[in-house]
Design a protein around this motif. Structure first.
Motif, PDB file in Angstrom:
ATOM      1  N   ILE A 131       0.961  -0.945  -0.108  1.00 39.62           N
ATOM      2  CA  ILE A 131       0.488  -0.044   0.013  1.00 39.62           C
ATOM      3  C   ILE A 131       0.678   1.357  -0.330  1.00 39.62           C
ATOM      4  O   ILE A 131       2.855   0.954   0.479  1.00 39.62           O
ATOM      5  CB  ILE A 131      -0.849  -0.215   0.898  1.00 39.62           C
ATOM      6  N   SER A 132       0.156   1.864  -0.802  1.00 38.37           N
ATOM      7  CA  SER A 132       0.710   3.783  -0.712  1.00 38.37           C
ATOM      8  C   SER A 132       0.069   4.859  -0.620  1.00 38.37           C
ATOM      9  O   SER A 132      -1.783   4.296  -0.491  1.00 38.37           O
ATOM     10  CB  SER A 132       1.801   3.914  -1.513  1.00 38.37           C
ATOM     11  N   GLY A 133       0.351   5.967   0.182  1.00 36.25           N
ATOM     12  CA  GLY A 133      -0.898   7.025   0.892  1.00 36.25           C
ATOM     13  C   GLY A 133      -0.446   7.976   1.411  1.00 36.25           C
ATOM     14  O   GLY A 133       0.985   7.692   1.663  1.00 36.25           O
ATOM     15  N   ALA A 134      -1.328   9.068   1.744  1.00 32.35           N
ATOM     16  CA  ALA A 134      -0.848  10.181   2.164  1.00 32.35           C
ATOM     17  C   ALA A 134      -1.810  11.019   2.865  1.00 32.35           C
ATOM     18  O   ALA A 134      -2.905  11.106   2.646  1.00 32.35           O
ATOM     19  CB  ALA A 134      -0.092  10.806   1.473  1.00 32.35           C
ATOM     20  N   ASN A 135      -1.511  10.804   4.715  1.00 27.84           N
ATOM     21  CA  ASN A 135      -2.484  12.301   5.271  1.00 27.84           C
ATOM     22  C   ASN A 135      -3.970  11.246   5.548  1.00 27.84           C
ATOM     23  O   ASN A 135      -4.276  11.559   7.142  1.00 27.84           O
ATOM     24  CB  ASN A 135      -3.431  13.095   4.571  1.00 27.84           C
ATOM     25  N   GLY A 136      -4.385  10.410   5.076  1.00 27.41           N
ATOM     26  CA  GLY A 136      -5.879   9.718   5.228  1.00 27.41           C
ATOM     27  C   GLY A 136      -5.920   8.912   5.512  1.00 27.41           C
ATOM     28  O   GLY A 136      -4.475   7.432   5.538  1.00 27.41           O
ATOM     29  N   SER A 137      -7.331   8.165   6.066  1.00 22.29           N
ATOM     30  CA  SER A 137      -6.997   6.506   7.106  1.00 22.29           C
ATOM     31  C   SER A 137      -6.731   5.628   6.179  1.00 22.29           C
ATOM     32  O   SER A 137      -7.760   5.280   5.510  1.00 22.29           O
ATOM     33  CB  SER A 137      -8.735   5.959   7.688  1.00 22.29           C
ATOM     34  N   MET A 138      -5.803   4.160   6.431  1.00 23.26           N
ATOM     35  CA  MET A 138      -5.560   3.128   5.210  1.00 23.26           C
ATOM     36  C   MET A 138      -5.852   2.224   6.638  1.00 23.26           C
ATOM     37  O   MET A 138      -5.012   2.579   7.131  1.00 23.26           O
ATOM     38  CB  MET A 138      -4.196   3.515   4.805  1.00 23.26           C
ATOM     39  N   ARG A 139      -6.513   0.277   5.770  1.00 21.14           N
ATOM     40  CA  ARG A 139      -6.967  -0.516   7.125  1.00 21.14           C
ATOM     41  C   ARG A 139      -6.617  -1.005   6.195  1.00 21.14           C
ATOM     42  O   ARG A 139      -7.272  -1.718   5.750  1.00 21.14           O
ATOM     43  CB  ARG A 139      -7.962  -0.061   8.156  1.00 21.14           C
ATOM     44  N   VAL A 140      -5.980  -2.417   6.980  1.00 21.78           N
ATOM     45  CA  VAL A 140      -5.447  -3.719   6.399  1.00 21.78           C
ATOM     46  C   VAL A 140      -5.571  -4.595   7.476  1.00 21.78           C
ATOM     47  O   VAL A 140      -5.115  -4.534   9.000  1.00 21.78           O
ATOM     48  CB  VAL A 140      -4.405  -4.084   5.795  1.00 21.78           C
ATOM     49  N   LYS A 141      -6.539  -5.645   7.497  1.00 23.06           N
ATOM     50  CA  LYS A 141      -6.853  -6.499   8.504  1.00 23.06           C
ATOM     51  C   LYS A 141      -6.341  -7.536   8.873  1.00 23.06           C
ATOM     52  O   LYS A 141      -5.841  -8.013  10.305  1.00 23.06           O
ATOM     53  CB  LYS A 141      -8.604  -6.390   8.870  1.00 23.06           C
ATOM     54  N   ASP A 142      -6.053  -8.306   7.991  1.00 23.65           N
ATOM     55  CA  ASP A 142      -5.671  -9.729   7.891  1.00 23.65           C
ATOM     56  C   ASP A 142      -5.659  -9.927   6.364  1.00 23.65           C
ATOM     57  O   ASP A 142      -5.406  -8.956   5.480  1.00 23.65           O
ATOM     58  CB  ASP A 142      -7.109 -10.862   8.237  1.00 23.65           C
TER      59      ASP A 142
END
Length: 503
Positions: A358-369
């Protein structure tokens, strides 16, 4: 007399706004004898069948040019709000079939593969929906059980070789049980118009003869609300991608998409800024990815949730020769909105180079499993991006309490309980090793070390990371907490945030 609902639709259509979903296509109205209910209701439409052969004069014999016959038949269906049947056969055409703007009509084939429209002219659409007509809004229609094909292979550069082209904003429609054999993009939206909304798209098959991808929506000027995509099958063999290019929407639900054989390393999705979408399951089985690519690219402010994402197969290559492969790029052109995936299962028969989740900036990122089949995946690039600042991995941040770790050294593995308890008296100095791979961690990952009856005299506990000493615990009955803050250097990221006596 038109119903109030239809008048409202027409008014909104003239100003080009996306409306809320107004009902499932094909849900018939109750029968009525009221003089205000005209015979253009969809239930009456279902009872009538206007065959392209019997009433339109089309042959469907794979020899005759049926362009004129089918065009006249389509004009009649739309103008008179009829349901037309296109029986099994191969209907050759030499020009695009124009579907004029209108409402309450349907075109149903026998079965996809049994009913086939074959375009013999290169680089033109097969169906062009809405470029002409007097109606201000195109709604309440259906196309089903047809295969679309071209006589010749259409390279990706033949940008007008689209089996379905939307030249007008449409709503309240159904595209079901369709097969796209050849073409550039199978479905394209003309730039500068409102994208199709409030539609049901289901049982769509995009075959290996497509050279660019499945859909291209670049240039939509509306929000594109309330679409529901059902099950799609996409054979990516010859697609250069993005397979779904610049698609967008809100209140948008996708059930299941199965991608196979991405031999040309195509990007799977490019989702436009501000979109809001819930996806049930995505699978990519086999492909060759040797160049830098973001498999799923999200524009700024997009909010996307995925239930399951699976990559694997017996010929899956993830090995960029330069640059990086990223599964989920959530902030292409601006900040992340929100991204979440419940279950990620990924493996490759050839794996190497820079491969990130994953890549991103500032906002919410979530991986559960997550599960990677023992391969050394990197979660995010914590040296070159700020992804780790707002990423959470539930599997690693689990708030669980360990068993008694005893009189022994211990190396923490990502996914271990976050609360590590030593309850046996040490017989010699012991060491606790914190995780040391920066690109597999994220801001807020923590470990609490509980010492109850363990440390005594010279038998201390040294907490370290990759050989770098972080702290030596010389007293017992303590709770110590280390939290990781994004840093290119894993050891430098571990910060002590708590040191307190146990009661």
């Amino acid at each position: 007399m038109k119903s109030t609902r239809r008048l409202a639709l027409a008014r909104f259509g003239r100003i080009g706004f996306g409306l809320a979903f107004l009902g499932r296509l094909g849900a018939a109205s109750p029968a009525s004898t009221s003089p205000d209910v005209t015979p253009t209701q969809f239930d009456v439409l279902q009872l009538e069948s206007f065959s392209a052969r019997a009433r339109g004069g089309a042959r469907g014999d794979d020899r005759t040019d049926d362009t004129a016959a089918l065009q006249n038949w389509i004009n009649y269906l739309v103008a008179n709000h009829k349901r037309g049947t296109l029986g099994a056969g191969v209907y050759r055409i030499s020009a695009p079939l124009i579907i004029p703007t209108g409402y309450e009509w349907a075109i149903d084939g026998d079965i996809a593969g049994g009913t086939r429209i074959l375009q013999t002219t290169d680089n033109v659409p097969i169906l062009d929906i809405g470029p002409t007509g007097r109606k201000s809004l195109m709604h309440t229609w259906r196309i089903s059980n047809i295969e679309f094909d071209y006589l010749n292979h259409q390279p990706a550069s033949n940008e007008n070789a689209n089996p379905i082209l939307f030249s007008q904003m449409v709503c309240e429609f159904s595209l079901t049980a369709l097969r796209f054999a050849r073409g550039s993009y199978a479905i394209k939206v003309k730039q500068g118009i409102g994208g199709p909304w409030g539609g049901v798209w289901d049982e769509l098959v995009f075959e290996m003869g497509l050279s660019a991808g499945a859909m291209k929506w670049t240039g939509c000027v509306n929000g594109v609300p309330n679409n529901r995509w059902g099950r799609f099958f996409v054979d990516c063999h010859n697609m250069v991608g993005p397979v779904f290019d610049d698609v967008r929407g809100y209140n948008w639900i996708i059930d299941t998409i199965e991608f196979i054989a991405a031999q040309r390393g195509a990007q799977l999705f490019s989702i436009q800024a501000g979109s809001v979408c819930t996806i049930g399951a995505i699978k990519l089985e086999n492909g060759v990815y040797r160049n830098a690519v973001n498999l799923i690219s999200l524009g700024p402010g997009a909010h996307v949730t995925i239930g399951q994402f699976h990559i694997g197969g017996n010929a899956m290559v993830l090995h960029p020769e330069s640059g990086a492969i990223t599964l989920f790029a959530t902030a292409v052109g601006g900040p992340t909105g929100m991204f979440e995936v419940d279950t990620l299962v990924a493996s490759a028969t050839e794996f190497g180079g820079q491969v990130f989740v994953i890549s991103g900036a500032n906002g919410s990122m979530r991986v559960k499993d997550m599960s990677f089949g023992g391969q050394p995946w990197q979660i995010c690039d914590n040296s070159a991006t700020t992804t780790g600042d707002t990423l959470t991995i539930d599997q690693y941040k689990n708030d669980r309490l360990s068993r008694n770790l005893g009189d022994a050294d211990y190396s923490v593995t990502l996914g271990d309980p976050n609360i590590l308890s030593f309850e046996t008296r040490f017989s010699s100095p012991r060491t606790l090793e914190l995780p040391a791979v920066a690109n597999r961690m994220f801001n807020g990952l923590y470990y609490e070390i509980r010492l109850c009856g363990a440390v005594n005299a010279e038998n201390t506990l040294t907490i370290q990371c990759g050989g770098t000493k972080k702290f030596v615990v010389k007293h017992d009955n303590l709770m110590i907490r280390f939290v990781w803050r994004r840093n290119a250097n894993a050891a430098a990221g571990w910060i002590m945030t708590q040191y307190e006596a146990l009661p």
